[in-house]
Write an enzyme that holds these catalytic residues in place. Structure first.
Site, mmCIF file in Angstrom:
data_model
loop_
_atom_site.group_PDB
_atom_site.id
_atom_site.type_symbol
_atom_site.label_atom_id
_atom_site.label_comp_id
_atom_site.label_asym_id
_atom_site.label_seq_id
_atom_site.Cartn_x
_atom_site.Cartn_y
_atom_site.Cartn_z
ATOM 1 N N HIS A 1 2.917 3.391 13.148
ATOM 2 C CA HIS A 1 1.845 4.371 13.336
ATOM 3 C C HIS A 1 2.314 5.502 14.261
ATOM 4 C CE1 HIS A 1 -1.899 2.179 11.657
ATOM 5 N NE2 HIS A 1 -0.808 1.830 11.000
ATOM 6 N N HIS B 1 0.823 -1.213 0.000
ATOM 7 C CA HIS B 1 0.000 0.000 0.000
ATOM 8 C C HIS B 1 0.854 1.258 0.000
ATOM 9 C CE1 HIS B 1 0.112 1.163 4.372
ATOM 10 N NE2 HIS B 1 0.187 -0.133 4.605
ATOM 11 N N GLU C 1 -5.244 1.715 2.221
ATOM 12 C CA GLU C 1 -5.161 0.518 3.071
ATOM 13 C C GLU C 1 -5.427 0.865 4.522
ATOM 14 O OE1 GLU C 1 -2.824 -2.460 5.633
ATOM 15 O OE2 GLU C 1 -2.794 -0.270 5.531
ATOM 16 N N GLU C 2 -4.874 1.994 4.969
ATOM 17 C CA GLU C 2 -4.957 2.366 6.387
ATOM 18 C C GLU C 2 -6.367 2.718 6.838
ATOM 19 O OE1 GLU C 2 -2.752 1.821 8.404
ATOM 20 O OE2 GLU C 2 -0.768 2.034 7.516
ATOM 21 N N ASP D 1 4.250 -5.751 3.759
ATOM 22 C CA ASP D 1 3.874 -4.708 4.709
ATOM 23 C C ASP D 1 4.852 -4.699 5.884
ATOM 24 O OD1 ASP D 1 2.265 -2.796 6.215
ATOM 25 O OD2 ASP D 1 0.527 -3.508 5.117
ATOM 26 N N ASP E 1 5.552 2.298 7.389
ATOM 27 C CA ASP E 1 4.298 1.596 7.154
ATOM 28 C C ASP E 1 3.499 2.427 6.141
ATOM 29 O OD1 ASP E 1 1.957 0.134 7.237
ATOM 30 O OD2 ASP E 1 1.435 0.710 9.281
#
Length: 423
Positions: A390, A131, A276-277, A299, A244
């Site tokens: 994150h 992603h 994606e998130e 990922d 990420d």
């Protein structure tokens, strides 16, 4: 990786394939299976791999040259901005970097990048998915004094946001801002007992009024990114925002570059997915269009090798090799197809690449959407253990990136031994 905190749906609604908006073609190699297929009949994948008498390769070690290459590519992509729904900058970069090592590049109606490297007419089609989006913020409103109230886009932990410097992507150009809140000096004793919520924060861009901020090109819906840059740490470890999943995207791009000139049976579709998130959205539409015989999502994942987390939470470590997911989100996300796991592990063994096995209870990846597409696609996930995901200060080991590139290339070369093309 997306944080899965709510009860997931038990099915994925199929999205009808559409004509791609834009197509960039390189010189064709042969008439082979296109990226977008209409046939949906499935031939069962073999459950065991054929035996080989080939002598195992010497243990794969990353060269300093390769580490320098992946480091530069990771720096380029992690420094770029692309919050979920605003991935156009990342799309353009990836398209430029893949041009010349694939036969065709498409953009689907949702904004996914689909780069096709054709193999033989009889080989299987592999979908590699990484992603392109990162978590970020979005302006909700501008108050009368010019401060910006915002919504979170993706899975933020509120405490990581406070006092960060940000970039507000206004229509008239990017603006610097800082995330502020009530100073501790004026907090009540009760206030001080609780973390500051993002709803009590605001972004200060220096504006003096609503009209002043609007005049700078800011409005509801304006995207906001954290202002962090790629930096090197000790022992081949690096830190930045958005590993990420720019790490996965870099692995996919570098793998496609190294496949250039190699004769392989499989057709490889490298897909940079969007959003994606915020719900694995791009994977749903792109997987429907590609209709692969097998898929791998690339990922990041959570290690348990630093203070504040235990090996009971995660037994993974950075620097110990790529992570092969067996199950994530306690099985609510992906339970990897056993033949896919076998394929990946045996590909790693053939190159003497150390891998870790991951069983998680929290987040999931694009693989969750991909494997439920149409009548089902055998799918697995290869991840890079990454600390503090994150957040704006994620940390990973470049040796894991390099090993993962080699693993993906080897798996692509071996795919026809494990999977067959659909009729």
């Amino acid at each position: 990786m997306v944080v899965q905190s709510k009860k997931p749906s038990t099915s994925v609604k199929s999205v009808p394939s559409k004509t791609a908006k834009t197509t960039t073609k390189a010189a064709p190699k042969s008439a082979a299976k296109p990226a977008v297929k209409t046939a949906s009949a499935t031939k069962a994948a073999p459950q065991t791999a054929p035996k080989t008498t080939a002598k195992p390769a010497a243990k794969t070690t990353a060269t300093k040259g390769n580490l320098a290459n992946v480091s530069m590519l990771l720096e380029k992509y992690s420094n770029a901005y692309g919050v979920s729904g605003d991935e156009h900058r990342i799309y353009k970069m990836a398209k430029d970097d893949l041009n010349g090592c694939v036969d065709e590049i498409q953009e689907d109606p949702l904004g996914n990048l689909i780069a096709v490297r054709r193999g033989s007419k009889t080989g299987p089609t592999i979908m590699l998915a990484a992603h392109m989006d990162e978590i970020g913020l979005m302006v909700k409103r501008i108050d009368e004094n010019g401060f910006l109230k915002f919504a979170k886009i993706g899975g933020w932990f509120d405490q990581t946001l406070l006092n960060q410097r940000v970039i507000v992507h206004g229509s008239k150009g990017d603006l610097y801002g800082v995330i502020g809140s009530k100073p501790p000096h004026v907090m009540t004793a009760e206030d001080a007992k609780h973390p500051v919520k993002h709803t009590d924060m605001f972004i200060d861009i220096g504006a003096k009024s609503t009209e002043d901020a609007a005049g700078m090109g800011v409005e509801a819906g304006t995207y906001v990114s954290t202002d962090r840059e790629f930096k090197k740490l000790a022992n081949d470890r690096v830190t930045s925002k958005a590993f990420d999943n720019r790490a996965g995207l870099v692995i996919m791009i570098e793998a496609m570059r190294r496949l250039k000139g190699k004769k392989i049976e499989a057709t490889v579709c490298a897909v940079g997915t969007v959003q994606e998130e915020v719900g694995l959205k791009g994977a749903k539409t792109s997987a429907y269009a590609v209709d692969a015989d097998v898929a791998i999502a690339i990922d990041t994942t959570i290690p348990g090798d630093h203070p504040g987390i235990s090996k009971n939470d995660s037994a993974l470590e950075i620097g110990k090799g790529p992570v092969v997911t067996i199950a994530d989100a306690s099985g609510r996300g992906l339970i990897a197809h056993p033949t896919v796991v076998k394929w990946i592990r045996e590909s790693a063994k053939s190159k003497k690449i150390d891998v870790q096995l991951g069983v998680g209870e929290g987040g999931t990846t694009d693989a969750t959407s991909i494997h439920l597409t149409k009548e089902g696609i055998p799918t697995g996930t290869i991840s890079i253990a990454t600390r503090y995901i994150h957040s704006p200060v994620e940390v990973l080991d470049l040796n894991d990136i390099e090993a993962c590139v080699t693993l993906v290339v080897t798996a692509a070369e071996n795919a026809h031994k494990y999977f067959s093309k659909k009729n």
